[in-house]
Design a protein around this motif. Sequence first.
Motif, PDB file in Angstrom:
ATOM      1  N   SER A  80       0.609  -1.102  -0.008  1.00  0.00           N
ATOM      2  CA  SER A  80       0.056   0.106   0.346  1.00  0.00           C
ATOM      3  C   SER A  80       0.972   1.406   0.088  1.00  0.00           C
ATOM      4  O   SER A  80       1.456   2.005   0.627  1.00  0.00           O
ATOM      5  CB  SER A  80      -0.542   0.267   1.505  1.00  0.00           C
ATOM      6  OG  SER A  80      -2.007   1.190   0.821  1.00  0.00           O
ATOM      7  N   LYS A  81       1.070   1.548  -0.875  1.00  0.00           N
ATOM      8  CA  LYS A  81       2.056   2.755  -1.195  1.00  0.00           C
ATOM      9  C   LYS A  81       1.191   4.237  -0.284  1.00  0.00           C
ATOM     10  O   LYS A  81       1.846   5.532   0.189  1.00  0.00           O
ATOM     11  CB  LYS A  81       2.010   3.538  -2.656  1.00  0.00           C
ATOM     12  CG  LYS A  81       2.611   2.565  -3.648  1.00  0.00           C
ATOM     13  CD  LYS A  81       2.829   2.947  -5.210  1.00  0.00           C
ATOM     14  CE  LYS A  81       3.067   1.803  -6.320  1.00  0.00           C
ATOM     15  NZ  LYS A  81       2.882   2.223  -7.173  1.00  0.00           N
ATOM     16  N   ASP A  82      -0.605   4.137  -0.398  1.00  0.00           N
ATOM     17  CA  ASP A  82      -1.210   5.319   0.290  1.00  0.00           C
ATOM     18  C   ASP A  82      -0.264   4.964   1.934  1.00  0.00           C
ATOM     19  O   ASP A  82       0.047   5.920   2.292  1.00  0.00           O
ATOM     20  CB  ASP A  82      -2.291   5.141   0.231  1.00  0.00           C
ATOM     21  CG  ASP A  82      -2.849   5.462  -0.772  1.00  0.00           C
ATOM     22  OD1 ASP A  82      -1.817   6.789  -2.032  1.00  0.00           O
ATOM     23  OD2 ASP A  82      -3.506   5.252  -1.731  1.00  0.00           O
ATOM     24  N   ARG A  84       2.035   3.341   2.937  1.00  0.00           N
ATOM     25  CA  ARG A  84       3.533   2.881   3.041  1.00  0.00           C
ATOM     26  C   ARG A  84       3.947   1.900   3.864  1.00  0.00           C
ATOM     27  O   ARG A  84       4.170   1.571   5.201  1.00  0.00           O
ATOM     28  CB  ARG A  84       4.171   3.966   4.067  1.00  0.00           C
ATOM     29  CG  ARG A  84       5.443   4.443   3.978  1.00  0.00           C
ATOM     30  CD  ARG A  84       6.734   5.860   4.329  1.00  0.00           C
ATOM     31  NE  ARG A  84       8.161   4.754   3.973  1.00  0.00           N
ATOM     32  CZ  ARG A  84       8.362   4.685   5.883  1.00  0.00           C
ATOM     33  NH1 ARG A  84       7.693   4.186   6.607  1.00  0.00           N
ATOM     34  NH2 ARG A  84       9.310   4.999   5.063  1.00  0.00           N
TER      35      ARG A  84
END
Lengths: 319, 225
Positions: A80-82, A84
């Motif tokens: 999940s890049k959002d 981190r």
Amino acid sequence: MAITIRPNKFLEHEISNLNFASDSGVEFEKDEFEIYFSKSKTKIPFNLKVTADLPVGWENAFTPPERANPPYSVVIAYISKDSRKRGAKKMSLVSGLSYEADLPIDFIDWRGKIELRIELIRNKGTSPTPGFYTKKYNVLSNSEEFSIYLEDKNTSPQGGELQFAWEDFTNDQSGALYYLDHAAPYSLPVLKLNSLMDDSLKVILEHKGHGERGLKRDLIWSPTEADIWEQIATKAFGILRDEGETFDLSDLPEPWNRVTKTLASMIFKGDQEDAEKSLVEICHKEDDDNKAFRNLLDELLPVAVQRKVNLLNVYEKLK
Amino acid sequence: MAKKIQIEIYTKALQIKDYLEWTADSSQFETTQLQYSIDIKPLRKEIDSIKNNPQFINDKASSDCVLAKVAHKVFKKLPNSVLTDNRFWQWIALNEFLDYSIWRWDMTPENIDQQANILRHVISGRGVGGLSRNSISRLVIPCVDLFISPSDYSLVDILFQNQQTEQSLTQSMQSMNPKTFRAMVKSVKGLDGDGVKEKIKRLNALSDSYNLDLMTEVEIQNTIN
């Protein structure tokens, strides 16, 4: 390119029948490869329950001597890049080929989008064997990727937002049909059309319908649109190349983040993430004669823009 | 005296093109108040001290490590959903620490005009890239994973050994796993920019056929080295 060339046996996307459930009264909606928790009225910690099936004959991804008792794990691989966050959660055998695991999710800890897929992992190495991945932690098979949305999906337009304006062309542009005005530095250029063109041509260009006039319009617009895409792409790749530290297209300034994502999917077929990765790699590649970057501009891009505007289809209508 | 502020986020993330309008009238950009408050005074004090310290005038990057430790203590109690929200970092960088960003990145009107991307240090984007660029989040976020104890910020010292190390490591997709991030930091100790880049390239190449997230920190370190 977006296709990953794997020299050894790999069961790509063969882990299947992924099913999702949630507990604690947190609700979701599912749409093929996307799962939406954004509409749930209950926003409390919950477990995302995932089940999946290994393919029949999965043992063949291991070397022959190992197949009676293969050293393996099945995991949920998530990123999940959002939020981190990235990691892997081991799954347990339920029965036959089916595995299950719970991924705990707390809205105070996670946000935005989570991408996940199931992977078959080798958890013990063996001696090198031609045709097989033999190192510990090698991935031997995977599933399709699923996207979990904890908040509303970002619905920013993906390109297609070019503005146009009629303008009396002066000396520099006289004789031209159009040009791209790059005066606004952070925005997409504005397409300026020569208002001094013949009125009958204007009528054709603004025609909304089909028929002969529609065909004439498409014959003029399609190559023009291809050229415009090529000009915008050249600028976008230049921005990406200048940003030597950008490894994620989302980090580029608006609207170039969206433009480059659209271009990546135009140029490289297959998975969007792989396509973006390929574009970033080529734009950052520091070879002596810029061969990869020149190949992108000179060969891949011109073909991709023709596909994008369906140029061949338009010409075929002349038959 | 403490300076406690109530946390806010921009309701809609700002874009670089909004900066001039924001400077003209920041109130036109709607914010949402959250339930959290923090005392920003220690960071404010340290920033003021650093800006007036001749040691940092010609080497502003060397102040990063000093500020990171103070900033981490200020923000560490906020939940991950806030710490990873670029709308929060935009709000705090613009409303409380704009003077610092202007000083740290030479954000003069001329430089902004010539190189608009410089504004990404305040109007940052989403994801790890955005977090690694915002003037304040780039100090705080690495410490979340690299902090060992109040007296041991040794991994933070390595990360900020030079700007190339900090940028390359924090912008890597692998850095989102704390184990991998710590292993990466340990493996680049003392390396110059090119050496760090080589390590990152190696790690990215390995991630195509390995699941690095299952490895222990030591295994990752051995694999990179």
